[in-house]
Scaffold this active site. Structure first.
Site, short mmCIF file in Angstrom:
data_model
loop_
_atom_site.label_atom_id
_atom_site.label_comp_id
_atom_site.label_asym_id
_atom_site.label_seq_id
_atom_site.Cartn_x
_atom_site.Cartn_y
_atom_site.Cartn_z
N TYR A 74 35.78 24.92 50.36
CA TYR A 74 35.51 26.37 49.30
C TYR A 74 34.38 25.09 48.55
CZ TYR A 74 36.82 27.58 44.86
OH TYR A 74 37.16 28.31 43.29
N GLY A 115 31.39 25.48 50.17
CA GLY A 115 30.56 26.88 50.28
C GLY A 115 30.52 26.63 49.70
P1 NAD Z 1 42.65 34.82 43.82
O1 NAD Z 1 42.73 34.32 44.74
O2 NAD Z 1 43.87 35.85 43.00
O3 NAD Z 1 41.29 35.95 43.64
C1 NAD Z 1 40.74 36.00 44.52
C2 NAD Z 1 40.53 37.74 45.73
O4 NAD Z 1 39.89 37.45 46.44
C3 NAD Z 1 42.32 37.75 45.76
O5 NAD Z 1 42.11 39.46 45.46
C4 NAD Z 1 41.64 37.85 47.22
O6 NAD Z 1 42.22 38.50 48.26
C5 NAD Z 1 40.14 38.89 46.90
N1 NAD Z 1 39.73 38.26 48.68
C6 NAD Z 1 39.66 36.75 49.39
N2 NAD Z 1 38.77 36.54 50.81
C7 NAD Z 1 38.63 37.87 50.88
C8 NAD Z 1 37.41 38.41 51.23
N3 NAD Z 1 37.34 37.85 52.64
N4 NAD Z 1 37.00 39.68 51.46
C9 NAD Z 1 37.10 40.49 50.29
N5 NAD Z 1 37.89 39.79 49.81
C10 NAD Z 1 38.61 38.55 49.63
O7 NAD Z 1 41.75 34.07 42.55
P2 NAD Z 1 41.18 34.07 41.86
O8 NAD Z 1 41.61 32.82 40.51
O9 NAD Z 1 40.89 34.77 40.72
O10 NAD Z 1 39.24 33.84 41.44
C11 NAD Z 1 38.68 34.71 41.78
C12 NAD Z 1 37.30 33.73 41.79
O11 NAD Z 1 37.02 33.15 41.13
C13 NAD Z 1 37.49 33.51 43.53
O12 NAD Z 1 35.79 33.40 44.24
C14 NAD Z 1 37.14 32.22 43.18
O13 NAD Z 1 36.56 30.84 43.86
C15 NAD Z 1 36.51 31.90 41.46
N6 NAD Z 1 36.88 30.73 40.30
C16 NAD Z 1 38.53 30.84 39.72
C17 NAD Z 1 38.21 29.81 39.05
C18 NAD Z 1 40.11 30.35 38.63
O14 NAD Z 1 40.83 28.92 37.82
N7 NAD Z 1 41.04 31.38 37.88
C19 NAD Z 1 37.36 28.73 38.50
C20 NAD Z 1 36.79 28.94 39.55
C21 NAD Z 1 36.16 29.88 40.58
#
Ligand code: NAD
Ligand code: UDP
Length: 336
Positions: free
Chosen positions: A156, A159
């Site tokens: 992660y 990446g």
């Molecule tokens: P989440 O896991 O709820 O949502 C991620 C979404 O991406 C899901 O709907 C999943 O099905 C989809 N997904 C995963 N792999 C995929 C693929 N190969 N193709 C298409 N869809 C795919 O997580 P979140 O908290 O909503 O995070 C969303 C984004 O924000 C991510 O990129 C995460 O790295 C980033 N982020 C979130 C946080 C946080 O605290 N929530 C912090 C830092 C970064």
């Protein structure tokens, strides 16, 4: 929500792709973009997201949901892309780490290629994890980080670092209009009860009267941002004028220990749950707090929701879900 849809000037109305739009943050973002009068295409493979998160948007003619894995190229007509597709919980991104790196890196390639072909502006959901276990506190964007390249979190962390590199190289080499947002821990309604991150874990444990699982001694810190603030920040960053590529931290600088978070959730739920201590996962960062002065300066953003208020809303959401028995287990597999 259709009646509330504002009319926008033609040049100001965007056709927006949100990858990962059926996830926690993505579903709130889709909702906000529709409410602002844009057309939204949500692409997701439902690895950690669920159709249920966007079910209420499906009847909106300005919203479309497609099943798509970002490791495959995508050809659609859009002028804005928010690239959120990626499992964000350590539990889920470590389940299939090779696939996590593919999702982040090939996903970035594919979405940047799409942005290049379409002349679209693209925002990357990067993360505070690019700072690793930070030696500088709080973390400004100028800090290069302290990341283990070969640990269990590396799929992660590295990446997302590689994706940032790709974004900046597509910007320098191909002139793609990029925005890189470094998101810090964000919580709120529509996190999945099986998400595995600390807020849903503690809230579900407290509501069920189960032991609250503190990893390590609980003195490690995080800074938690409520989802409404975060989504507002992403939208402002995307449309800031004058804008710029960033990277820009988006998060709430109010820092708490994991142990204090547990106690606050016990107090707010009135739970009788006791704390239990479990081993600290490898490479778990000891401290994390964003310096958000760049976001304030560049697009006038700062978080407004206090942790206590955001937790009350989150607890109410999980309480409703659990008492109605209304959640399906995550699929734990991807659409191929
Ligand atoms: P989440 O896991 O709820 O949502 C991620 C979404 O991406 C899901 O709907 C999943 O099905 C989809 N997904 C995963 N792999 C995929 C693929 N190969 N193709 C298409 N869809 C795919 O997580 P979140 O908290 O909503 O995070 C969303 C984004 O924000 C991510 O990129 C995460 O790295 C980033 N982020 C979130 C946080 C946080 O605290 N929530 C912090 C830092 C970064
Ligand atoms: N954590 C915990 N108990 C849990 C889940 C997480 O003590 O049930 C801790 C975890 O070890 C980390 C912090 O809470 O120190 C935040 O974890 P999370 O998985 O939410 O996100 P991270 O910031 O580590 O990616």
């Amino acid at each position: 929500m259709l009646e509330e849809r504002p009319s926008r000037a033609p040049g100001d109305q965007h056709r927006i792709l949100v990858t990962g739009g059926a996830g926690f943050l993505g579903s709130h973002l889709c909702e906000q973009l529709l409410a602002l009068g844009h057309d939204v295409l949500c692409a997701d493979n439902f690895f950690t997201g669920t159709r249920r998160n966007v079910e209420h948007l499906l009847s909106d003619p300005h919203f479309e949901l497609i099943s798509h894995d970002v490791i495959q190229p995508l050809d659609v007509e859009v002028d804005r892309i928010y690239n959120l597709a990626c499992p964000a919980s350590p539990v889920h991104y470590q389940r299939d780490p090779v696939y996590t790196t593919k999702t982040i890196v090939l996903g970035a390639f594919n979405m940047l290629d799409l942005a290049k072909r379409q002349g679209a502006r693209i925002l990357q959901a990067s993360t505070s994890e690019v700072y690793g276990d930070p030696g500088v506190h709080p973390q400004p964007e100028s800090y290069w980080g302290n990341v283990n390249p070969v640990g269990v979190r590396s799929c992660y962390d590295e990446g997302k670092r590689c994706a940032e590199t790709l974004f900046f190289d597509y910007h320098r080499q191909h002139g793609v209009d990029i925005r890189v947002a470094r998101i810090f821990n964000t919580y709120g309604p529509r996190m999945h009860p099986e998400d595995g991150r600390v807020v849903p874990n503690f809230v579900v444990q407290a509501l069920r009267g189960n032991p609250i699982t503190i990893y390590g001694n609980g003195l490690q810190t995080r800074s938690f941002c409520f989802v409404d603030d975060l989504v507002e920040g992403l939208g402002r960053f995307m449309e800031a004028n004058p804008g710029g590529p960033g990277p820009v931290n988006i998060g709430n600088p109010a820092e708490v220990t994991v142990r204090d978070l547990a106690q606050l959730i016990i107090d707010l739920t009135g739970s009788s749950s006791k704390l239990v201590f479990a081993p600290l996962p490898p490479d778990d960062p000891t401290q994390r707090r964003p310096d958000v002065s760049a976001a304030a300066q560049m697009f006038g953003w700062q978080p407004g929701v206090q942790l206590r208020d955001g937790l009350r809303k989150t607890i109410a959401y999980f309480d409703g879900l659990l008492s109605a028995g209304e959640f399906l287990p995550l699929r734990r597999e991807r659409v191929r």
